[in-house]
Design an enzyme around this catalytic site. Structure first.
Site, PDB file in Angstrom:
ATOM      1  CB  ALA A   1      -0.902   0.008   1.227  1.00 44.82           C
ATOM      2  CG  ASP A   2      -0.051   4.719  -2.463  1.00 38.29           C
ATOM      3  OD1 ASP A   2      -1.099   4.751  -1.794  1.00 38.29           O
ATOM      4  OD2 ASP A   2      -0.038   4.983  -3.682  1.00 38.29           O
ATOM      5  CB  SER A   3       0.835   7.580   2.331  1.00 33.98           C
ATOM      6  OG  SER A   3       1.029   8.374   1.176  1.00 33.98           O
TER       7      SER A   3
END
Lengths: 79, 245
Positions: free
Chosen positions: A35-37
């Protein structure tokens, strides 16, 4: 509890496009599940809608792993 | 040419010349529109002239609570907000050495901070929909500066930096964030200039005339369209060549 875990897992699998068996208790959304932020923000939004709860920003920051999410939602929905 | 059928747009400052033209252009392309501003009567008048698919939600953008409520009310009226046009703006011109904290703060609040809050308010729905358009109306003076407009130019330049940052964050979600920077446009504000002032301004504009509100609206319509999906973080200058940047 297992019902919550199943629903959370379904959201994570759908949103991040990961294999179900990768979503373990200690799996970190960012480090293990790719996941990215912004994904983490979207996951929190999806949890809020699925369970009809509010997850404040400071609480959202503590939700790093699948286990964290299940635990937080379990407490929030029990209250 | 551009089809916005089924899209829902929120336009701030819709009682003004540019805002009204933007609302009319998006509406003519098939969008539903929510017209926002401080004065209800002109908004109602515009909504009536547009006919169906036009809603009115008044809001004072200097009031944080009203700003927070606006995207929610617009989404209630239309079902969602797919397109946000940050058009509302005020001026409190003064020479820098005479500018009060209040003149500075009012312009920054209404022109910049409210746009931040509105964008934040519409993002959740856009993220879920994997589609969104945010267009902020800036100004040529945000790029060139202008004597007496330190506050206004700062707010407009601020919108550009804000838009680029947000554009980077949400580009992967199908959301674009852009600016349209008008030069001198024929509006109620520029109508007040006398002939000498107008003539002086025109010497600086290669096109030899002021712009029209519908020429700004056309730029907004393009950036709001599905066809502009690959344009983000950009500023489209519409100024008759007054500043080629």
């Amino acid at each position: 509890m297992s019902d919550i875990a199943d629903r959370v897992k379904k959201i994570v699998v759908e949103h991040l496009g990961v294999e179900e068996d990768k979503v373990t208790e200690t799996a970190s959304f960012i480090d293990d599940l790719g996941a990215d932020s912004l994904d983490t923000v979207e996951l929190v939004m999806a949890f809020e809608e699925e369970f009809g709860i509010e997850i404040p920003d400071d609480a959202a920051e503590t939700i790093q792993t699948f286990g964290d999410a299940v635990k937080f939602i379990g407490q929030a929905t029990a209250a | 040419m551009f089809d916005l059928t089924g899209k829902n747009a929120l336009i701030t400052g819709a009682s003004g010349g540019i805002g009204g033209a933007v609302a009319a252009a998006l509406h003519a392309a098939g969008a539903s529109v929510t017209l926002s501003g401080t004065r209800e009567a002109p908004l109602r008048e515009l909504a009536a002239s547009l006919g169906e698919r036009a809603h009115v939600v008044t809001a004072n953008l200097g009031d944080p609570a009203e700003v927070e409520a606006l995207p929610k009310k617009a989404a209630e009226a239309m079902g969602s907000v797919d397109i946000l046009v940050n058009n509302a703006g005020i001026t409190r011109d003064n020479l820098f050495m005479r500018m009060s904290d209040e003149e500075w703060a009012q312009v920054l609040d209404v022109n910049l901070t409210s746009s931040f809050r509105l964008a934040r308010g519409v993002l959740r729905g856009m993220m879920k929909a994997r589609w969104g358009r945010i267009v902020s109306i800036t100004s040529v003076v945000g790029t060139t500066g202008n004597p007496g407009q330190g506050n206004y130019a700062a707010a407009k330049a601020g919108l550009v930096g804000m838009s680029k940052s947000l554009a980077s964050e949400v580009a992967s979600r199908g959301i674009t964030v852009n600016c349209v920077a008008p030069g001198f446009i024929e509006t109620a504000m520029t109508d007040k200039l006398n002939d000498d002032q107008k003539a002086r301004i025109l010497t600086q504009i290669p096109a030899g005339r002021m712009g029209r509100a519908d020429e700004i609206a056309a730029a907004v319509l393009y950036l709001a369209s599905p066809e502009a999906g690959y344009v983000t973080g950009a500023t489209l200058h519409v100024n008759g060549g007054m500043a080629m940047v």
